[in-house]
Design a protein around this motif. Sequence first.
Motif, PDB file in Angstrom:
ATOM      1  N   ALA A  75       0.760  -1.206  -0.139  1.00 54.61           N
ATOM      2  CA  ALA A  75       0.008   0.044  -0.093  1.00 54.61           C
ATOM      3  C   ALA A  75       0.854   1.164  -0.179  1.00 54.61           C
ATOM      4  CB  ALA A  75      -0.825  -0.160   1.247  1.00 54.61           C
ATOM      5  N   VAL A  76       1.828   1.189   0.585  1.00 58.45           N
ATOM      6  CA  VAL A  76       2.644   2.276   0.891  1.00 58.45           C
ATOM      7  C   VAL A  76       4.200   1.765   0.619  1.00 58.45           C
ATOM      8  CG1 VAL A  76       3.887   4.306   2.144  1.00 58.45           C
ATOM      9  CG2 VAL A  76       1.409   3.641   2.437  1.00 58.45           C
ATOM     10  N   ALA A  77       4.551   1.784  -1.034  1.00 50.94           N
ATOM     11  CA  ALA A  77       5.857   1.035  -1.197  1.00 50.94           C
ATOM     12  C   ALA A  77       6.976   1.792  -0.490  1.00 50.94           C
ATOM     13  CB  ALA A  77       5.949   1.204  -2.573  1.00 50.94           C
ATOM     14  N   PRO A  78       7.970   0.762   0.040  1.00 48.61           N
ATOM     15  CA  PRO A  78       9.403   1.399   0.494  1.00 48.61           C
ATOM     16  C   PRO A  78      10.057   1.797  -0.573  1.00 48.61           C
ATOM     17  CG  PRO A  78       9.222  -0.848   0.747  1.00 48.61           C
ATOM     18  CD  PRO A  78       7.790  -0.626   0.000  1.00 48.61           C
ATOM     19  N   PRO A  79      11.154   2.284  -0.278  1.00 45.26           N
ATOM     20  CA  PRO A  79      12.208   2.592  -1.554  1.00 45.26           C
ATOM     21  C   PRO A  79      12.798   1.218  -1.868  1.00 45.26           C
ATOM     22  CG  PRO A  79      13.113   3.067   0.776  1.00 45.26           C
ATOM     23  CD  PRO A  79      11.761   2.705   0.905  1.00 45.26           C
ATOM     24  N   GLU A  80      13.313   1.196  -2.935  1.00 48.96           N
ATOM     25  CA  GLU A  80      13.857  -0.027  -3.517  1.00 48.96           C
ATOM     26  C   GLU A  80      14.969  -0.540  -2.613  1.00 48.96           C
ATOM     27  OE1 GLU A  80      15.735  -2.002  -7.713  1.00 48.96           O
ATOM     28  OE2 GLU A  80      14.408  -0.165  -7.792  1.00 48.96           O
ATOM     29  N   LEU A  81      14.943  -1.787  -2.316  1.00 49.16           N
ATOM     30  CA  LEU A  81      16.097  -2.505  -1.233  1.00 49.16           C
ATOM     31  C   LEU A  81      16.521  -3.598  -2.089  1.00 49.16           C
ATOM     32  CD1 LEU A  81      13.678  -2.745   1.670  1.00 49.16           C
ATOM     33  CD2 LEU A  81      15.360  -1.259   1.397  1.00 49.16           C
ATOM     34  N   SER A  82      18.022  -3.848  -1.985  1.00 51.55           N
ATOM     35  CA  SER A  82      18.827  -4.754  -2.464  1.00 51.55           C
ATOM     36  C   SER A  82      18.538  -5.939  -1.785  1.00 51.55           C
ATOM     37  CB  SER A  82      20.047  -4.322  -2.258  1.00 51.55           C
ATOM     38  OG  SER A  82      20.731  -4.387  -1.057  1.00 51.55           O
ATOM     39  N   LEU A  83      18.742  -7.217  -2.413  1.00 51.50           N
ATOM     40  CA  LEU A  83      18.708  -8.411  -1.759  1.00 51.50           C
ATOM     41  C   LEU A  83      19.443  -8.515  -0.684  1.00 51.50           C
ATOM     42  CD1 LEU A  83      18.764 -10.665  -4.979  1.00 51.50           C
ATOM     43  CD2 LEU A  83      16.754  -9.954  -3.611  1.00 51.50           C
ATOM     44  N   ARG A  84      20.809  -7.751  -0.654  1.00 54.99           N
ATOM     45  CA  ARG A  84      21.657  -7.829   0.602  1.00 54.99           C
ATOM     46  C   ARG A  84      20.947  -7.251   1.705  1.00 54.99           C
ATOM     47  NH1 ARG A  84      26.186  -4.198   2.581  1.00 54.99           N
ATOM     48  NH2 ARG A  84      27.187  -5.525   3.997  1.00 54.99           N
ATOM     49  N   GLN A  85      20.058  -5.872   1.473  1.00 54.55           N
ATOM     50  CA  GLN A  85      19.228  -5.238   2.606  1.00 54.55           C
ATOM     51  C   GLN A  85      18.224  -6.211   3.062  1.00 54.55           C
ATOM     52  OE1 GLN A  85      18.686  -1.779   0.048  1.00 54.55           O
ATOM     53  NE2 GLN A  85      19.370  -0.538   1.708  1.00 54.55           N
ATOM     54  N   LEU A  86      17.631  -6.821   2.240  1.00 56.56           N
ATOM     55  CA  LEU A  86      16.434  -7.730   2.830  1.00 56.56           C
ATOM     56  C   LEU A  86      17.015  -9.003   3.665  1.00 56.56           C
ATOM     57  CD1 LEU A  86      14.718  -8.095  -0.785  1.00 56.56           C
ATOM     58  CD2 LEU A  86      13.977  -6.813   1.388  1.00 56.56           C
ATOM     59  N   ARG A  87      18.104  -9.302   2.977  1.00 64.00           N
ATOM     60  CA  ARG A  87      18.763 -10.576   4.200  1.00 64.00           C
ATOM     61  C   ARG A  87      19.090  -9.941   5.298  1.00 64.00           C
ATOM     62  NH1 ARG A  87      21.475 -11.395  -0.789  1.00 64.00           N
ATOM     63  NH2 ARG A  87      20.712 -13.237  -1.742  1.00 64.00           N
ATOM     64  N   ARG A  88      19.701  -8.639   5.259  1.00 61.67           N
ATOM     65  CA  ARG A  88      20.040  -8.194   6.715  1.00 61.67           C
ATOM     66  C   ARG A  88      18.838  -7.877   7.497  1.00 61.67           C
ATOM     67  NH1 ARG A  88      25.248  -5.425   7.081  1.00 61.67           N
ATOM     68  NH2 ARG A  88      24.244  -4.716   8.916  1.00 61.67           N
ATOM     69  N   MET A  89      17.907  -7.619   6.962  1.00 64.35           N
ATOM     70  CA  MET A  89      16.474  -7.386   7.779  1.00 64.35           C
ATOM     71  C   MET A  89      15.988  -8.631   8.525  1.00 64.35           C
ATOM     72  SD  MET A  89      13.857  -5.167   5.674  1.00 64.35           S
ATOM     73  CE  MET A  89      14.520  -3.529   5.091  1.00 64.35           C
ATOM     74  N   VAL A  90      16.277  -9.849   7.882  1.00 64.79           N
ATOM     75  CA  VAL A  90      15.741 -11.199   8.643  1.00 64.79           C
ATOM     76  C   VAL A  90      17.196 -11.747   9.349  1.00 64.79           C
ATOM     77  CG1 VAL A  90      15.302 -13.514   7.952  1.00 64.79           C
ATOM     78  CG2 VAL A  90      14.479 -11.899   6.507  1.00 64.79           C
ATOM     79  N   TYR A  91      18.101 -11.535   8.861  1.00 61.34           N
ATOM     80  CA  TYR A  91      19.512 -12.232   9.676  1.00 61.34           C
ATOM     81  C   TYR A  91      20.244 -11.259  10.492  1.00 61.34           C
ATOM     82  CZ  TYR A  91      18.132 -16.209   7.037  1.00 61.34           C
ATOM     83  OH  TYR A  91      17.331 -17.230   6.588  1.00 61.34           O
ATOM     84  N   GLY A  92      20.100  -9.857  10.352  1.00 60.39           N
ATOM     85  CA  GLY A  92      20.641  -9.040  11.252  1.00 60.39           C
ATOM     86  C   GLY A  92      21.920  -8.595  10.550  1.00 60.39           C
TER      87      GLY A  92
END
Length: 92
Positions: A75-92
């Motif tokens: 609904a409110v799209a965030p800025p484009e995130l790299s795959l690395r940024q996504l991994r860091r959100m999950v694994y820190g």
Amino acid sequence: MLEHRPSSHDDLVDHLVRSTALQRGEAARVVLDVLAYFDETTEEFVRRRHRELQSGGAVNAEIFERIAAELPHRAVAPPELSLRQLRRMVYG
């Protein structure tokens, strides 16, 4: 005697009761569930989707590609995130 305090969403609950087969309590829960869904932060969304996709048998390479594809459609799209940024959100 308890006084009924109207919530800011009573009009929406009333509309759902009139326009669907939902009872008032069910309609109120639906409204709260939808609001909670849209209040979810990007990080919460990424972690939740990772858990859901992982429990469905997907591997991380697929999971992060899929999450990256889903994010722009929020609904409110965030800025484009790299795959690395996504991994860091999950694994820190």
